[in-house]
Enzyme design. Structure first.
Site, short mmCIF file in Angstrom:
data_model
loop_
_atom_site.label_atom_id
_atom_site.label_comp_id
_atom_site.label_asym_id
_atom_site.label_seq_id
_atom_site.Cartn_x
_atom_site.Cartn_y
_atom_site.Cartn_z
N ASP A 136 39.24 13.68 28.10
CA ASP A 136 39.46 14.82 28.99
C ASP A 136 40.82 15.43 28.70
O ASP A 136 41.77 14.72 28.37
CB ASP A 136 39.41 14.35 30.45
CG ASP A 136 39.20 15.49 31.43
OD1 ASP A 136 40.12 16.35 31.54
OD2 ASP A 136 38.16 15.54 32.09
N ALA A 148 43.57 7.99 38.97
CA ALA A 148 42.81 6.88 38.40
C ALA A 148 41.87 7.37 37.30
O ALA A 148 41.72 6.73 36.26
CB ALA A 148 42.01 6.17 39.51
N TYR A 149 41.24 8.52 37.54
CA TYR A 149 40.38 9.12 36.52
C TYR A 149 41.20 9.42 35.27
O TYR A 149 40.80 9.06 34.15
CB TYR A 149 39.76 10.41 37.07
CG TYR A 149 39.02 11.22 36.03
CD1 TYR A 149 37.67 10.99 35.77
CD2 TYR A 149 39.67 12.22 35.30
CE1 TYR A 149 37.00 11.74 34.81
CE2 TYR A 149 39.00 12.97 34.35
CZ TYR A 149 37.67 12.72 34.11
OH TYR A 149 37.00 13.45 33.16
N ALA A 150 42.34 10.10 35.43
CA ALA A 150 43.17 10.48 34.28
C ALA A 150 43.66 9.26 33.52
O ALA A 150 43.66 9.24 32.29
CB ALA A 150 44.35 11.33 34.75
N LYS A 153 40.74 7.60 31.59
CA LYS A 153 40.37 8.43 30.44
C LYS A 153 41.44 8.34 29.35
O LYS A 153 41.13 8.38 28.15
CB LYS A 153 40.17 9.88 30.87
CG LYS A 153 38.86 10.15 31.57
CD LYS A 153 37.68 10.07 30.60
CE LYS A 153 36.40 10.57 31.24
NZ LYS A 153 35.26 10.60 30.29
#
Length: 237
Positions: A136, A148-150, A153
Site C-alpha cells: 500500500d 496497525a494496517y500501515a 503492510k
C-alpha cells in the site's frame, strides 16, 4: 499461458477479482482464496476459477488452507498476495487483538504461504515463477487512523526483500504498492473529488492499472526484490 495455476488470495472482490478474471481471460488457470461466501463467487466458478475458503486470521486457518491448496494442485505458476483488511485502529480493550489479526492477515499468511508454497512454485515447468505482494502507498507515510494496517503492510513490503533474496534465482518476488485505485460502493462525488486531488494524475484509474502492473511482473524475467508504486504520483503533491 501456463498449465500451472496462479493463486490470488482474497480474490473474490475488487482488485483481486479483477485480476483473477483478467488472468482467466488470458488463458491462465486461476485459484482464489476467499474469506466468506458471496454472490460474486458463483460467477467466478462459472468461469472455471477454483475457489478455496480461507481464514487467515489464525495460524491454524492458514495451515488448513495450505493443506487444501496442496490437495487441489501439485504446482503453481505464481502466488499473488492480495488478501487484506482495511481495518481502522481500535482504542479499546481489543486494540491488541486487532493488531494481531492484521499481522496474521498481512504478514503471517504471506510468510507461511511463501515458505510452504515454494515447492509448488518450483514444481512448475515454466521458466518463470513469481510471488507478488500487494502492499500500500500508506507504507511510505504511516496513517493516523490505520496505524496497525500501515505497520503490517510495511512488514509485508520488507518481506518482499527477504524472500527475493531467499528464493532467487528460481523464484522472483516483488510487490505492488497501490494508492487510491477504485471507489467503494457508497462513496459520493465529494469524496471522489478529494481522492483525485491527492495524486498528480488527478484521477481514480480503476483496477486495470493493477492488472497491467501484475502482468509486467509476471512477464519480466529480470526483476526481483522491488516495490512497484502505482499511486498516480502522490509523492509529487
Amino acid at each position: 499461458m501456463s498449465a500451472s495455476p496462479i493463486l490470488i488470495t482474497g480474490g473474490a472482490q475488487r482488485l483481486g477479482r479483477h485480476c483473477a478474471e483478467r488472468l482467466r481471460d488470458d488463458g491462465h488457470p486461476v485459484i482464489i482464496s476467499y474469506r466468506r461466501e458471496r454472490e460474486e463467487l458463483e460467477a467466478l466458478r462459472g468461469r472455471g476459477i477454483v475457489t478455496l475458503p480461507a481464514d487467515f486470521s489464525s495460524e491454524a486457518g492458514i495451515l488448513d488452507f495450505l493443506e487444501r491448496l496442496r490437495a487441489e494442485t501439485s504446482s503453481l505458476r505464481a502466488i499473488v498476495h492480495n488478501a487484506s483488511d482495511w481495518a481502522p485502529d481500535s482504542r479499546g480493550d481489543d486494540a491488541g487483538a486487532n493488531f494481531e489479526r492484521l499481522f496474521r492477515v498481512h504478514m503471517l499468511a504471506p510468510y507461511l504461504i511463501n515458505l510452504h508454497g515454494r515447492e509448488l512454485l518450483e514444481a512448475c515447468s515454466e521458466p518463470q515463477r513469481d510471488i507478488v505482494h500487494l502492499t500500500d502507498y500508506v507504507v511510505q507515510k504511516g496513517s493516523r487512523k490505520h496505524a496497525a494496517y500501515a505497520a503490517t503492510k510495511a512488514g509485508l513490503d520488507n518481506l518482499t526483500l527477504s524472500f527475493a533474496a531467499m528464493f532467487a534465482p528460481s523464484i522472483q518476488v516483488n510487490a505492488i504498492a497501490p494508492a487510491m485505485i477504485m471507489l467503494n460502493q457508497g462513496d459520493d462525488e465529494a469524496y471522489a473529488e478529494k481522492a483525485r486531488a491527492k495524486s498528480a494524475m488527478e484521477m481514480i484509474p480503476g483496477p486495470g492499472v493493477i492488472y497491467q502492473s501484475l502482468r509486467y511482473l509476471l512477464d519480466n524475467r529480470f526483476v526481483t526484490g522491488i516495490t512497484l508504486p502505482v499511486d498516480g504520483g502522490r509523492h509529487l503533491r
